[in-house]
Design a protein around this motif. Structure first.
Motif, PDB file in Angstrom:
ATOM      1  N   MET A  36       0.871  18.977  -5.322  1.00 48.56           N
ATOM      2  CA  MET A  36      -0.096  17.727  -6.167  1.00 48.56           C
ATOM      3  C   MET A  36      -0.567  18.396  -7.434  1.00 48.56           C
ATOM      4  O   MET A  36      -0.906  19.620  -7.509  1.00 48.56           O
ATOM      5  N   ARG A  37       0.116  17.780  -8.528  1.00 46.14           N
ATOM      6  CA  ARG A  37      -0.052  17.932  -9.819  1.00 46.14           C
ATOM      7  C   ARG A  37      -0.983  16.590 -10.699  1.00 46.14           C
ATOM      8  O   ARG A  37      -1.711  16.885 -11.447  1.00 46.14           O
ATOM      9  N   ASP A  38      -0.328  15.416 -10.450  1.00 47.02           N
ATOM     10  CA  ASP A  38      -0.601  14.222 -11.116  1.00 47.02           C
ATOM     11  C   ASP A  38      -1.744  13.630 -10.795  1.00 47.02           C
ATOM     12  O   ASP A  38      -1.935  13.253  -9.293  1.00 47.02           O
ATOM     13  N   SER A  39      -2.938  13.760 -11.293  1.00 42.73           N
ATOM     14  CA  SER A  39      -4.084  12.882 -10.727  1.00 42.73           C
ATOM     15  C   SER A  39      -3.853  11.344 -10.458  1.00 42.73           C
ATOM     16  O   SER A  39      -4.339  10.885  -9.536  1.00 42.73           O
ATOM     17  N   THR A  40      -2.753  10.769 -11.126  1.00 38.73           N
ATOM     18  CA  THR A  40      -2.775   9.313 -10.848  1.00 38.73           C
ATOM     19  C   THR A  40      -2.056   9.144  -9.533  1.00 38.73           C
ATOM     20  O   THR A  40      -2.267   8.135  -8.758  1.00 38.73           O
ATOM     21  N   LEU A  41      -0.930  10.059  -9.336  1.00 34.76           N
ATOM     22  CA  LEU A  41      -0.229  10.055  -8.038  1.00 34.76           C
ATOM     23  C   LEU A  41      -1.137  10.475  -7.100  1.00 34.76           C
ATOM     24  O   LEU A  41      -1.060  10.116  -5.650  1.00 34.76           O
ATOM     25  N   LEU A  42      -2.006  11.583  -7.215  1.00 30.04           N
ATOM     26  CA  LEU A  42      -3.092  11.989  -6.122  1.00 30.04           C
ATOM     27  C   LEU A  42      -3.997  10.838  -5.832  1.00 30.04           C
ATOM     28  O   LEU A  42      -4.260  10.451  -4.562  1.00 30.04           O
ATOM     29  N   ALA A  43      -4.637  10.083  -6.819  1.00 26.75           N
ATOM     30  CA  ALA A  43      -5.404   8.903  -6.181  1.00 26.75           C
ATOM     31  C   ALA A  43      -4.516   7.909  -5.493  1.00 26.75           C
ATOM     32  O   ALA A  43      -5.123   7.255  -4.574  1.00 26.75           O
ATOM     33  N   ALA A  44      -3.191   7.602  -5.773  1.00 26.77           N
ATOM     34  CA  ALA A  44      -2.560   6.704  -5.221  1.00 26.77           C
ATOM     35  C   ALA A  44      -2.376   6.960  -3.851  1.00 26.77           C
ATOM     36  O   ALA A  44      -2.638   6.402  -2.773  1.00 26.77           O
ATOM     37  N   ALA A  45      -1.956   8.397  -3.688  1.00 25.24           N
ATOM     38  CA  ALA A  45      -1.899   8.926  -2.196  1.00 25.24           C
ATOM     39  C   ALA A  45      -3.202   8.974  -1.471  1.00 25.24           C
ATOM     40  O   ALA A  45      -2.996   8.604  -0.182  1.00 25.24           O
ATOM     41  N   LEU A  46      -4.196   9.175  -2.076  1.00 25.47           N
ATOM     42  CA  LEU A  46      -5.547   9.169  -1.267  1.00 25.47           C
ATOM     43  C   LEU A  46      -5.620   7.612  -0.851  1.00 25.47           C
ATOM     44  O   LEU A  46      -6.126   7.550   0.288  1.00 25.47           O
ATOM     45  N   ARG A  47      -5.379   6.857  -1.741  1.00 27.07           N
ATOM     46  CA  ARG A  47      -5.565   5.331  -1.322  1.00 27.07           C
ATOM     47  C   ARG A  47      -4.651   4.972  -0.081  1.00 27.07           C
ATOM     48  O   ARG A  47      -5.082   4.335   0.626  1.00 27.07           O
TER      49      ARG A  47
END
Length: 149
Positions: A36-47
């Protein structure tokens, strides 16, 4: 209960593990390798994992039923996940494992979107797209004939 996980890129695992050993947050601290590096992708993955998510520049907060995770990023871009609520070390590591899998799907989707978007400018036309049983995606492009001068 409180658990903090240092989420490091696999390539930096040894050095970061040594540094993480010096971190004292008053709770359980362990190191987990991740991509994990990208905060936008992290947020999408969390959702994708069912979390309610709030984000700002270098902080992401995720809330599941009974568990809150606060993700912060240091100067080197390494994420730390600080869990609180109905969570122990095993559950926190399991959540991060599911999150890493979801993050991988988000990265794959972003790369596929970029390939589809950029193909015409590179003189390529998408001929077919196949998704295998293990979620691998195969794209077949045809080279567009350009007019000869």
């Amino acid at each position: 209960m409180s658990v903090s996980l240092i989420l490091i890129p696999a390539a930096l695992a040894v050095a970061a593990a040594i540094q993480a050993g010096a971190v004292d947050t008053g709770g359980t601290v362990c190191t987990v390798s991740t991509r994990m590096r990208d905060s936008t992708l992290l947020a999408a993955a969390l959702r994708e994992t069912g979390a309610v998510v709030e984000t700002d520049t270098d902080r992401v907060v995720a809330v599941w039923q009974g568990v809150t995770a606060r993700f912060t990023r240091d100067a080197e871009g390494i994420w730390a996940a600080h869990f609180s609520g109905d969570v122990d070390e095993a559950r926190a590591v399991a959540i991060v494992g599911r999150l890493d899998t979801a993050y991988g799907r988000q990265v794959q989707a972003a790369v596929l979107e970029r390939l589809r978007d950029r193909a015409p400018a590179a003189g390529l036309r998408l001929e077919s797209e196949t998704v295998t049983d293990d979620a691998a995606v195969r794209l077949v492009f045809a080279v567009e004939q350009r007019g000869r001068a």
